[in-house]
Scaffold this motif. Structure first.
Motif, mmCIF file in Angstrom:
data_model
loop_
_atom_site.group_PDB
_atom_site.id
_atom_site.type_symbol
_atom_site.label_atom_id
_atom_site.label_comp_id
_atom_site.label_asym_id
_atom_site.label_seq_id
_atom_site.Cartn_x
_atom_site.Cartn_y
_atom_site.Cartn_z
ATOM 1 N N ILE A 63 6.744 -6.742 -3.309
ATOM 2 C CA ILE A 63 6.056 -5.516 -2.917
ATOM 3 C C ILE A 63 6.495 -4.418 -3.882
ATOM 4 C CG2 ILE A 63 5.766 -3.805 -1.099
ATOM 5 C CD1 ILE A 63 6.396 -6.106 0.900
ATOM 6 N N GLU A 65 6.707 -0.611 -4.794
ATOM 7 C CA GLU A 65 6.682 0.696 -4.134
ATOM 8 C C GLU A 65 6.711 1.808 -5.165
ATOM 9 O OE1 GLU A 65 10.129 0.566 -1.608
ATOM 10 O OE2 GLU A 65 9.081 -0.592 -0.073
ATOM 11 N N VAL A 125 3.883 1.746 -0.519
ATOM 12 C CA VAL A 125 3.488 0.483 -1.167
ATOM 13 C C VAL A 125 2.294 0.740 -2.078
ATOM 14 C CG1 VAL A 125 2.653 -1.863 -0.787
ATOM 15 C CG2 VAL A 125 4.364 -0.892 0.757
ATOM 16 N N VAL A 128 0.962 -5.571 -4.038
ATOM 17 C CA VAL A 128 1.753 -6.760 -3.709
ATOM 18 C C VAL A 128 1.449 -7.827 -4.756
ATOM 19 C CG1 VAL A 128 2.220 -8.543 -1.991
ATOM 20 C CG2 VAL A 128 1.661 -6.215 -1.252
#
Length: 132
Positions: A63, A65, A125, A128
């Motif tokens: 993920i 960020e 976020v 992904v």
């Protein structure tokens, strides 16, 4: 008494200072003149700053960020894109500076959570990545 010269760096700025040592407590104060010495400034780069992406790994997914708050200037990848380590994923603008968020891992983009023009906070976020 002799005047002595000193070079003092304060917050990255170099100053040349002349000071006279005073031995008596009742002596009048002397003024100290501080003039910045010529210092070479680092050259400003026209290239955006690269920010390491904040990463959370779980179940083979990474993920990505936001490393700082700002607005999304551009998203350089889309769902299904293959990415390499160091590849630019998103460009964020923060305090009038462009910051490139790069991929810390190779893989395939599973989902993109932001779009051009959206505002993000630190640790929001961005996307992904499925690890290859």
């Amino acid at each position: 008494m002799a005047v002595r010269k000193f070079r003092i760096r304060v917050n990255g700025v170099l100053y040349e200072v002349e000071a006279e040592e005073v031995k008596e407590a009742s002596a009048p104060r002397q003024e100290v003149s501080a003039q910045p010495a010529p210092v070479r400034e680092p050259k400003a780069s026209a290239e955006p700053a690269r920010k390491p992406a904040a990463v959370v790994s779980q179940d083979g997914e990474t993920i990505i960020e936001a490393p700082l708050p700002g607005s999304v200037l551009d998203v350089k990848v889309q769902e299904g894109s293959s990415v390499e380590v160091g590849q630019v994923l998103v460009i964020l603008e923060a305090m009038k500076m462009e910051n490139e968020v790069t991929s810390p891992v190779p893989g395939r983009v599973k989902s993109v959570k932001v779009q051009k023009g959206s505002a993000v906070d630190a640790n929001d976020v961005l996307l992904v990545i499925d690890r290859a």
